[in-house]
Design a protein around this motif. Sequence first.
Motif, mmCIF file in Angstrom:
data_model
loop_
_atom_site.group_PDB
_atom_site.id
_atom_site.type_symbol
_atom_site.label_atom_id
_atom_site.label_comp_id
_atom_site.label_asym_id
_atom_site.label_seq_id
_atom_site.Cartn_x
_atom_site.Cartn_y
_atom_site.Cartn_z
ATOM 1 N N LYS A 50 43.661 46.164 43.043
ATOM 2 C CA LYS A 50 44.238 44.769 43.076
ATOM 3 C C LYS A 50 43.618 43.881 42.395
ATOM 4 O O LYS A 50 43.686 43.020 41.460
ATOM 5 N N ARG A 96 43.716 44.088 38.599
ATOM 6 C CA ARG A 96 44.966 43.384 38.122
ATOM 7 C C ARG A 96 44.926 41.815 37.851
ATOM 8 O O ARG A 96 45.274 41.500 37.071
ATOM 9 N N GLU A 97 44.276 41.404 38.905
ATOM 10 C CA GLU A 97 43.840 39.942 39.267
ATOM 11 C C GLU A 97 43.170 39.513 38.066
ATOM 12 O O GLU A 97 43.079 38.159 37.616
ATOM 13 N N ASN A 98 42.312 40.299 37.753
ATOM 14 C CA ASN A 98 41.407 39.924 36.419
ATOM 15 C C ASN A 98 41.672 40.385 35.050
ATOM 16 O O ASN A 98 41.078 40.466 34.118
ATOM 17 N N GLY A 99 43.059 40.679 35.049
ATOM 18 C CA GLY A 99 43.737 40.676 33.769
ATOM 19 C C GLY A 99 43.876 42.250 33.060
ATOM 20 O O GLY A 99 44.495 42.562 32.122
ATOM 21 N N CYS A 100 43.485 43.225 34.010
ATOM 22 C CA CYS A 100 43.608 44.524 33.723
ATOM 23 C C CYS A 100 45.161 44.931 33.608
ATOM 24 O O CYS A 100 45.835 44.816 34.772
ATOM 25 N N LYS A 101 45.731 45.402 32.502
ATOM 26 C CA LYS A 101 47.012 45.506 32.322
ATOM 27 C C LYS A 101 47.440 47.168 32.254
ATOM 28 O O LYS A 101 48.475 47.552 31.865
ATOM 29 N N CYS A 102 46.253 47.907 32.191
ATOM 30 C CA CYS A 102 46.317 49.350 31.948
ATOM 31 C C CYS A 102 47.059 50.167 33.397
ATOM 32 O O CYS A 102 46.829 49.703 34.270
ATOM 33 N N GLY A 103 47.706 51.041 33.310
ATOM 34 C CA GLY A 103 48.367 51.917 34.278
ATOM 35 C C GLY A 103 47.178 52.880 34.765
ATOM 36 O O GLY A 103 47.077 53.939 34.415
#
Length: 111
Positions: free
Chosen positions: A38, A41-48
Motif C-alpha cells: 500500500k 502504491r501511495e508513493n507512485g509505484c505502478k508496477c504489478g
Amino acid sequence: MSAVDFVTSDYKKLLELNDKWHQKVKDTAGDMLVKHAKRARENGCKCGIKMKVVELGNGSVKHTLLNYVETAKAKMVVMGSRGAGAFGRAFVGSVSDFCVHNSPVSVVVVK
C-alpha cells in the motif's frame, strides 16, 4: 496418570502452541506485505507487485529459499536482516548475505 500420559499431554500442548505461533507469524508477515505494498502504491509505484508469504518447510533456509526462488521463477527477493553484525555473520552465517551472493535474481535486504 502415568508418565507416558503426562508426556503425551505436554507434547500435545506444545504442538498446539506451535501451531498458534506459526499462524501468528504467517498473519504478521501477510499484514506487513499488505502494508508495504500500500505504501509503495501511495508513493507512485505502478508496477504489478505480486507478494506471497511462503512456507519453506525444513532444511537449510539458505538453500531452500534459493531453490524456491528458482522453482517459482521469482524476479526478485526482498528480505529482512537481523543485523547480527560482522562477528555474528562470521560464526553463524547470514541467510541474507548468502542470498545476495548466490541468488539467480536481484535481492534487496531491508534492515
